[in-house]
Design an enzyme around this catalytic site. Structure first.
Site, PDB file in Angstrom:
ATOM      1  N   CYS A  80       0.829  -1.206   0.000  1.00 18.23           N
ATOM      2  CA  CYS A  80       0.000   0.000   0.000  1.00 18.23           C
ATOM      3  C   CYS A  80       0.866   1.260   0.000  1.00 18.23           C
ATOM      4  O   CYS A  80       1.550   1.524  -0.973  1.00 18.23           O
ATOM      5  CB  CYS A  80      -0.999  -0.040   1.157  1.00 18.23           C
ATOM      6  SG  CYS A  80      -2.357   1.138   0.926  1.00 18.23           S
ATOM      7  N   HIS A 130      -3.493  -5.533   0.858  1.00 19.73           N
ATOM      8  CA  HIS A 130      -2.874  -5.743   2.173  1.00 19.73           C
ATOM      9  C   HIS A 130      -2.834  -7.211   2.584  1.00 19.73           C
ATOM     10  O   HIS A 130      -3.755  -7.675   3.258  1.00 19.73           O
ATOM     11  CB  HIS A 130      -3.695  -4.996   3.230  1.00 19.73           C
ATOM     12  CG  HIS A 130      -3.521  -3.515   3.205  1.00 19.73           C
ATOM     13  ND1 HIS A 130      -2.522  -2.871   3.901  1.00 19.73           N
ATOM     14  CD2 HIS A 130      -4.205  -2.543   2.566  1.00 19.73           C
ATOM     15  CE1 HIS A 130      -2.604  -1.562   3.700  1.00 19.73           C
ATOM     16  NE2 HIS A 130      -3.620  -1.335   2.890  1.00 19.73           N
ATOM     17  N   GLU A 176      -1.181  -8.512   4.965  1.00 16.81           N
ATOM     18  CA  GLU A 176      -1.102  -8.644   6.430  1.00 16.81           C
ATOM     19  C   GLU A 176      -2.485  -8.584   7.077  1.00 16.81           C
ATOM     20  O   GLU A 176      -2.651  -8.980   8.219  1.00 16.81           O
ATOM     21  CB  GLU A 176      -0.163  -7.570   7.017  1.00 16.81           C
ATOM     22  CG  GLU A 176      -0.743  -6.174   7.153  1.00 16.81           C
ATOM     23  CD  GLU A 176      -0.806  -5.387   5.848  1.00 16.81           C
ATOM     24  OE1 GLU A 176      -0.522  -5.968   4.779  1.00 16.81           O
ATOM     25  OE2 GLU A 176      -1.160  -4.189   5.886  1.00 16.81           O
TER      26      GLU A 176
END
Lengths: 83, 230
Positions: free
Chosen positions: B85, B202, B204
């Protein structure tokens, strides 16, 4: 040494989509304005001391190359005036 | 092996990245950018967020902070680097990867789950998947539209450096499933080396099983895979 103001104008390269400009154009049209097209640009006014207008131009151009513009998407131009 | 997660002023996915990596058993620590890159760094995450308030352009300021010279040097020497990002924007702004991430076609901030098609399975970041796999990962960005001039885009594709493309759940790409107007639906690309990758979605955020799907684990396991020479 002379005092100059270098004006760096950074704009998107021709053909790169500008959603913010499109949105702004639409808002103007909603207000009843008639327009063909709208382009936006960022303008930086940089006060510098330099030996000559050429030297001031060179320094401002380097600032544009290294930070103010992203060469992948932007063109820029530099104008120098005595202050 | 310790993965350094570089925290800039305005990073906000650094702790998510740390928890996700720790969950996978990958040692990770958050490093304040002014402290420099620790010597024992075996991998680098450029996390998401809004470094320097996205002033000038998203990622522009962080890309020019002194620690990025160390990051570029480490990347050139083979240390795996993953930009997510805002970290992807920083990666492109700093020259680690080609192109630029700029304002979404919609001119809006978009926060939604998207599907990605895995374009290669022979990189550390995608070793856990097969080519053509479709994974579900969230995006959360206002400036994620991948821009690059047509000539360099052709080179990038010829060199097989596109890692992920936005697609539908069947893996079909096209303008209808392009959330932000990215050129050729590109969501993530590789740098000069396969150990350097950036992506707007993303991973994560889809790694911990207690918060939902875990399709992002494979991307983060890239740090292990790179270590093992995958």
């Amino acid at each position: 040494m002379t005092a100059y103001t270098a004006t760096v104008t950074v704009r998107l390269k021709h053909g790169v989509l500008d959603p913010e400009a499109e949105t702004t154009q639409q808002a103007l049209e909603r207000l009843g304005f008639e327009l063909e097209d709208l382009r936006s640009a960022d303008r930086f006014e940089i006060d510098i001391e330099a030996e000559s207008a050429e030297s001031a131009h060179e320094r401002a151009s380097e600032m544009a190359e290294r930070l103010l513009a992203n060469p992948t998407i932007h063109d820029y131009d530099v104008e120098v005036d005595e202050r | 092996m310790t993965v350094s997660i570089i925290r800039f002023g305005g990073s906000n996915c650094d702790r998510d990245a740390e928890r996700a990596l720790e969950h996978l058993g990958i040692d990770a620590e958050i490093v304040w950018h002014e402290d420099g890159l620790p010597e024992e760094t075996s991998g680098i995450v450029l996390p998401g967020g809004f470094s320097y308030g996205d002033y000038l352009r998203a990622g522009a300021m962080a890309a020019r902070s002194p620690i990025m010279a160390d990051v570029r040097e480490a990347a050139a020497a083979g240390t795996p680097v993953l930009g997510v990002c805002n970290g992807a924007q920083i990666g492109c702004e700093s020259g680690l990867t080609e192109g630029a991430f700029t304002t979404n076609e919609s001119a809006r901030f978009q926060c939604e789950h998207v599907y990605l098609r895995v374009e290669r399975d022979d990189t550390p970041w995608t070793a856990a998947y097969d080519e053509g796999d479709v994974i579900e990962i969230p995006i959360a960005h206002g400036e994620g539209r991948y821009e690059i001039d047509d000539e360099r885009l052709a080179e990038l594709e010829d060199e097989d450096r596109v890692l992920f493309r936005y697609c539908d759940e069947n893996g079909d790409t096209g303008p209808d499933v392009n959330p932000n107007g990215s050129k050729h639906n590109i969501a993530g690309v590789l740098g000069d080396r396969e150990t350097v990758a950036v992506l707007m979605p993303h991973p994560e955020r889809v790694t911990l099983p207690d918060v939902g799907p875990t399709d992002g684990q494979g991307v983060l396991r890239g740090f292990e895979a790179a270590e093992n020479g995958a």
